[in-house]
Design an enzyme around this catalytic site. Structure first.
Site, PDB file in Angstrom:
ATOM      1  N   SER A 122      42.148  -6.362  22.080  1.00  0.00           N
ATOM      2  CA  SER A 122      42.163  -7.252  20.930  1.00  0.00           C
ATOM      3  C   SER A 122      43.293  -8.281  21.067  1.00  0.00           C
ATOM      4  O   SER A 122      43.332  -9.030  22.044  1.00  0.00           O
ATOM      5  CB  SER A 122      42.300  -6.417  19.650  1.00  0.00           C
ATOM      6  N   ASP A 239      30.835  -6.602  17.665  1.00  0.00           N
ATOM      7  CA  ASP A 239      32.242  -6.760  17.290  1.00  0.00           C
ATOM      8  C   ASP A 239      32.356  -7.847  16.222  1.00  0.00           C
ATOM      9  O   ASP A 239      31.995  -8.998  16.459  1.00  0.00           O
ATOM     10  CB  ASP A 239      33.060  -7.139  18.537  1.00  0.00           C
ATOM     11  N   HIS A 269      34.439  -2.828  17.566  1.00  0.00           N
ATOM     12  CA  HIS A 269      35.623  -3.457  18.157  1.00  0.00           C
ATOM     13  C   HIS A 269      36.450  -2.543  19.056  1.00  0.00           C
ATOM     14  O   HIS A 269      36.852  -2.936  20.151  1.00  0.00           O
ATOM     15  CB  HIS A 269      36.502  -3.996  17.025  1.00  0.00           C
TER      16      HIS A 269
END
Length: 303
Positions: A122, A239, A269
């Protein structure tokens, strides 16, 4: 005892002198973790965590890599976990990149001939990309899990971005809203663990931090054409935090001759904490990919 001589403490009130830590260029104390194999490591792997979380959430992944004789190391970013700094606030996104490179330099002093890899999830993926672009020949490879390349179009519409930029001048600490934990994973037990983790920042994302994330996206876009190192990119098609289109954009933009994309249909995610079939596949892909790249990097080091 004079106040000046009192030991620095984590946000959880634990003295840093009792914990592994480093001091960054701004004098802030960062909590560190190390997963060391029993013998000489075949590789060094720095793990860069995502926004609001902490490096302890990567223990399962790090333990797997440790069993492959790799030294895994990480720290909680400024404003995260057990590191100093206002929660989820950073003066400049480059601070995250700078601290990563400092930590890599420190560990490499003890293992100067060992190849070093990056692993980022991320926001940590964006940090890793920028670090790799800043040092194009330094790293032997990079693993990206749902990296921040494109912001979610629902949360970063033109109107919302403009509003955030205006608010940043007058109310930088106002909240843009909390991260919806239900979109992190389809594995309810993992979502429950996230919600109950005291080291995770469960407060809303502040405007000033949101602006830094938008700045990071712009920097990543400019950096992608300079990424020549080998990389493995793992992405969930569903996601809702980091747009999956970013994965395809990176594959198209990077001139790397060794780049692999694995798309997980329907996955959310946090792929390393998803449904068992996804997480097991993710661990297998990382295991296979990094083992092969270490063998290649080791061969290059032979006289």
């Amino acid at each position: 005892m004079p106040e000046a001589s009192s030991p620095r403490r984590t946000p959880q009130n634990v003295p840093y002198q009792d914990l592994p830590h480093l001091v960054n260029a701004d004098g802030q104390y960062l909590f560190c973790r190390y997963w060391k194999p029993s013998g000489t490591p075949k590789a060094l792997i720095f793990v860069s965590h995502g926004a609001g979380e902490h490096c302890g959430r990567y223990d399962e992944l790090a333990q797997m890599l440790k069993r492959l004789d790799m030294l895994v190391f990480a720290h909680d970013h400024v404003g995260h976990g057990q590191s100093e700094g206002e929660r989820m606030v950073v003066s400049d996104f480059q601070v995250f990149v700078r601290d990563l490179l400092q930590h890599v330099n420190t560990v490499q002093k003890d293992y100067p001939e060992v190849p070093v890899f990056l692993l980022g999830h991320s926001m940590g993926g964006a940090i890793s990309i920028l670090a790799a672009a800043e040092r194009p020949t330094h790293f032997s490879g990079m693993i990206l899990i749902s990296p921040l390349i494109l912001a979610n179009p629902e949360s970063a519409s033109t109107l919302k971005v403009l509003a955030a930029k205006l608010l940043n001048f007058v109310l930088p600490n106002i909240s843009l809203g909390r991260i919806d934990s239900s979109v992190l994973s389809r594995n309810k037990s993992e979502v429950d663990l996230y919600n109950s983790d005291p080291l995770i920042c469960h407060a809303g994302v502040k405007v000033c931090f949101g602006i830094q994330l938008l700045n990071a996206v712009s920097r990543v876009e400019r950096a992608m054409p300079r990424l020549t190192l080998p990389f493995l990119l793992l992405q969930g098609s569903a996601d809702r935090l980091c747009d999956s289109k970013g994965a395809y954009l990176l594959m198209e933009s990077s001139p790397s001759q060794d780049k692999t994309l694995k798309m997980y249909e329907g996955a959310y995610h946090v792929l390393h904490k998803e449904l068992p079939e996804v997480t097991n596949s993710v661990l297998h892909e990382i295991n296979t990919w990094v083992s092969h790249r270490i063998a290649v990097a080791g061969a290059r080091c032979l006289p």
